[in-house]
Design a protein around this motif. Structure first.
Motif, short mmCIF file in Angstrom:
data_model
loop_
_atom_site.label_atom_id
_atom_site.label_comp_id
_atom_site.label_asym_id
_atom_site.label_seq_id
_atom_site.Cartn_x
_atom_site.Cartn_y
_atom_site.Cartn_z
N THR A 196 0.82 -1.21 0.00
CA THR A 196 0.00 0.00 0.00
C THR A 196 0.85 1.26 0.00
OG1 THR A 196 -1.60 -1.24 1.36
CG2 THR A 196 -1.99 1.12 1.07
N PHE A 197 1.92 1.26 0.82
CA PHE A 197 2.77 2.45 0.94
C PHE A 197 4.16 2.24 0.32
CE2 PHE A 197 -0.62 3.28 3.87
CZ PHE A 197 -0.81 4.66 3.77
N GLY A 198 4.30 1.18 -0.46
CA GLY A 198 5.49 1.01 -1.27
C GLY A 198 6.81 1.00 -0.54
N GLY A 199 6.82 0.56 0.71
CA GLY A 199 8.07 0.47 1.46
C GLY A 199 8.52 1.77 2.10
N GLN A 200 7.69 2.80 2.06
CA GLN A 200 8.02 4.09 2.68
C GLN A 200 7.45 4.11 4.09
OE1 GLN A 200 6.14 7.76 1.13
NE2 GLN A 200 8.21 8.59 0.95
N ASP A 201 8.32 4.17 5.09
CA ASP A 201 7.81 4.05 6.46
C ASP A 201 7.36 5.40 7.03
OD1 ASP A 201 9.85 5.30 8.39
OD2 ASP A 201 11.17 3.97 7.26
N TRP A 202 6.57 5.32 8.10
CA TRP A 202 5.93 6.50 8.67
C TRP A 202 6.92 7.41 9.40
CZ3 TRP A 202 6.46 6.38 14.01
CH2 TRP A 202 6.68 5.13 14.58
N ARG A 203 8.09 6.91 9.72
CA ARG A 203 9.09 7.78 10.35
C ARG A 203 9.80 8.63 9.31
NH1 ARG A 203 11.05 3.38 14.68
NH2 ARG A 203 10.05 4.24 16.55
N GLN A 204 10.12 8.03 8.18
CA GLN A 204 10.77 8.77 7.10
C GLN A 204 9.81 9.72 6.41
OE1 GLN A 204 12.34 5.62 4.62
NE2 GLN A 204 14.26 5.52 5.75
N ALA A 205 8.53 9.33 6.40
CA ALA A 205 7.51 10.17 5.75
C ALA A 205 6.36 10.37 6.73
CB ALA A 205 7.02 9.49 4.47
N PRO A 206 6.56 11.22 7.74
CA PRO A 206 5.55 11.41 8.79
C PRO A 206 4.19 11.86 8.27
CG PRO A 206 7.25 13.12 8.90
CD PRO A 206 7.75 12.07 7.97
N GLY A 207 4.17 12.43 7.07
CA GLY A 207 2.89 12.86 6.50
C GLY A 207 1.99 11.69 6.14
N THR A 208 2.55 10.50 6.02
CA THR A 208 1.76 9.31 5.69
C THR A 208 1.27 8.57 6.93
OG1 THR A 208 3.65 7.78 5.65
CG2 THR A 208 3.17 9.00 3.63
N ALA A 209 1.77 8.96 8.10
CA ALA A 209 1.54 8.19 9.31
C ALA A 209 0.05 7.97 9.62
CB ALA A 209 2.23 8.86 10.50
N ARG A 210 -0.70 9.05 9.68
CA ARG A 210 -2.11 8.91 10.07
C ARG A 210 -2.87 8.01 9.10
NH1 ARG A 210 -5.61 11.51 13.30
NH2 ARG A 210 -4.04 13.08 13.86
N GLN A 211 -2.64 8.20 7.81
CA GLN A 211 -3.34 7.37 6.83
C GLN A 211 -2.90 5.92 6.92
OE1 GLN A 211 -2.67 8.10 2.54
NE2 GLN A 211 -4.91 8.25 2.35
N MET A 212 -1.61 5.69 7.13
CA MET A 212 -1.10 4.33 7.25
C MET A 212 -1.72 3.63 8.46
SD MET A 212 2.87 2.99 7.51
CE MET A 212 3.32 3.75 5.95
N PHE A 213 -1.83 4.35 9.57
CA PHE A 213 -2.40 3.77 10.78
C PHE A 213 -3.90 3.50 10.63
CE2 PHE A 213 1.04 6.37 13.17
CZ PHE A 213 2.02 5.50 12.73
#
Length: 272
Positions: free
Chosen positions: A89-106
């Motif tokens: 879903t997030f292509g290997g980009q983690d929520w620490r490196q890309a904090p803008g994705t964190a909420r959606q990922m969670f």
């Protein structure tokens, strides 16, 4: 004319339904909340990392979870949803490196877990010869669910999960009826029953309907649970021998020993 080729039945490995924590960004340790209880030593809000989560997304007390008061972590299983969200879903980009994705990922993670759980049950149902009358519908539901797991984050967070679960559950109920109908004798109907601490040692529960039953600390040692429907049953601290229709999380929560028989798709918990 060549004989008709039977369609292959995907197993849990092919569907990626076995957890691979090394390919996940510690989502169960961040996205999900837990409350201080017998299962967790502390309170934690959804979206807040557990204090035991290391920078490499591994647990800092993994080998001591139970003695440190985190037995709830040892019984949880995401059905492979963690690595699907992290790597697909997030292509290997983690929520620490890309904090803008964190909420959606969670937000996506619990949705994905439910979809993967449904895939587990559908794959199980397709292995049951007695359920052949609904195999075509089961396969269609499996393919639809698998497609949903590969949708984008926005589509996943907007998915009507209860509606989809309802569609799949109708097929699983029919599967249960077909499989259990082949068991001779009168089957016990204990769906949602309160069987906490029940003395069921050596009981004949073959073909029983135990969906959603509370079997916490029940003594099921030596009980015949073959073809019993255990979807949603709470088996915490229960003794199990020869049980079928289990998930890894149910197994992790139960109590067993070297004599406890397990399906090939499940792993014997290290704490047994």
């Amino acid at each position: 004319m060549s004989p008709e080729r039977k369609p292959s039945i995907p197993d849990v490995g092919e569907l990626g339904l076995q957890s691979d924590c090394g390919s996940c960004f510690g989502l169960c340790c961040v996205a999900l909340p837990f409350a201080a209880s017998a299962d967790f030593a502390i309170d934690k809000d959804a979206g807040r990392p557990c204090p035991n989560l290391r920078t490499d997304f591994r647990c800092g007390i993994h080998s001591e979870l139970r003695p440190r008061g985190f037995s709830g972590c040892t019984v949880f299983d995401c059905f492979g949803a963690g690595q699907k969200v992290s790597q697909v879903t997030f292509g290997g980009q983690d929520w620490r490196q890309a904090p803008g994705t964190a909420r959606q990922m969670f937000d996506v993670f619990p949705v994905m877990r439910q979809l993967h759980e449904l895939l587990w049950y559908l794959a199980e149902a397709l292995t049951r010869p007695a359920a052949r009358p609904v195999h075509a519908d089961l396969r269609a539901a499996l393919e639809k669910t698998e497609r949903l797991t590969r949708a984008g984050a926005e589509e996943l967070t907007g998915l009507d999960v209860p509606a989809h679960r309802g569609e799949v559950n109708a097929l699983l109920l029919r599967t249960s009826e077909l499989v259990r109908a082949g068991i001779p004798g009168r089957k016990k109907e204990r769906r949602g029953a309160d069987l906490v601490g029940a003395r069921l040692k050596g009981a004949n529960l073959r073909g029983a309907n135990l969906r959603g039953a509370y079997l916490i600390a029940a003594d099921l040692k030596g009980a015949d649970l073959r073809t019993a429907d255990l979807i949603g049953a709470d088996l915490r601290a229960a003794d199990l021998t020869g049980a079928l229709f289990l998930t890894q999380s149910q197994l992790n929560a139960a109590k067993g020993d070297a004599a406890t028989e397990l399906p090939q798709t499940l792993t014997r918990p290290a704490h047994w």
